[in-house]
Scaffold this motif. Structure first.
Motif, mmCIF file in Angstrom:
data_model
loop_
_atom_site.group_PDB
_atom_site.id
_atom_site.type_symbol
_atom_site.label_atom_id
_atom_site.label_comp_id
_atom_site.label_asym_id
_atom_site.label_seq_id
_atom_site.Cartn_x
_atom_site.Cartn_y
_atom_site.Cartn_z
ATOM 1 N N LEU A 18 86.403 70.714 49.711
ATOM 2 C CA LEU A 18 85.486 71.721 49.166
ATOM 3 C C LEU A 18 84.514 72.231 50.238
ATOM 4 O O LEU A 18 84.012 73.339 50.148
ATOM 5 N N HIS A 20 81.495 71.261 50.827
ATOM 6 C CA HIS A 20 80.118 71.346 50.339
ATOM 7 C C HIS A 20 79.696 69.918 49.989
ATOM 8 O O HIS A 20 80.035 69.394 48.933
ATOM 9 N N THR A 37 71.764 73.747 48.007
ATOM 10 C CA THR A 37 72.279 74.392 49.209
ATOM 11 C C THR A 37 71.133 74.612 50.191
ATOM 12 O O THR A 37 70.214 75.381 49.914
ATOM 13 N N LYS A 46 76.360 78.539 43.333
ATOM 14 C CA LYS A 46 77.678 78.362 42.710
ATOM 15 C C LYS A 46 78.444 77.222 43.378
ATOM 16 O O LYS A 46 79.256 76.560 42.731
ATOM 17 N N HIS A 47 78.169 76.960 44.646
ATOM 18 C CA HIS A 47 78.836 75.856 45.341
ATOM 19 C C HIS A 47 78.416 74.508 44.753
ATOM 20 O O HIS A 47 79.236 73.599 44.625
ATOM 21 N N ASP A 48 77.152 74.392 44.399
ATOM 22 C CA ASP A 48 76.646 73.150 43.798
ATOM 23 C C ASP A 48 77.236 72.936 42.408
ATOM 24 O O ASP A 48 77.579 71.816 42.041
ATOM 25 N N LYS A 50 80.112 74.123 41.381
ATOM 26 C CA LYS A 50 81.522 73.788 41.604
ATOM 27 C C LYS A 50 81.665 72.310 41.996
ATOM 28 O O LYS A 50 82.547 71.608 41.504
#
Length: 68
Positions: A18, A20, A37, A46-48, A50
């Motif tokens: 991922l 991240h 982030t 959105k990465h967190d 996900k």
């Protein structure tokens, strides 16, 4: 304690994929995950989200495998 460490090790390849990485810690039998982030002022992106969904999925899978 060992089960918590095994869970963390189980997650590592998926988290690397991922790209991240969370801040997480293991205290006795628990794993706590902190996610934000850094490059946008330590906000949730959105990465967190996900990553959180991935960790939920991995935890369910890990528990199933540990019981087998």
């Amino acid at each position: 304690f060992a089960e918590a460490i095994r869970f963390m090790e189980f997650c590592v390849p998926h988290i690397d994929e991922l790209k991240h990485h969370p801040r997480w810690e293991n205290i006795w039998k628990s794993v706590t995950v902190y996610s934000s982030t850094w490059d946008v002022g330590n906000r949730i992106t959105k990465h967190d989200v996900k990553l959180a969904k991935l960790l939920d999925k991995l935890y369910s899978e890990f528990r199933r495998l540990e019981k087998a």
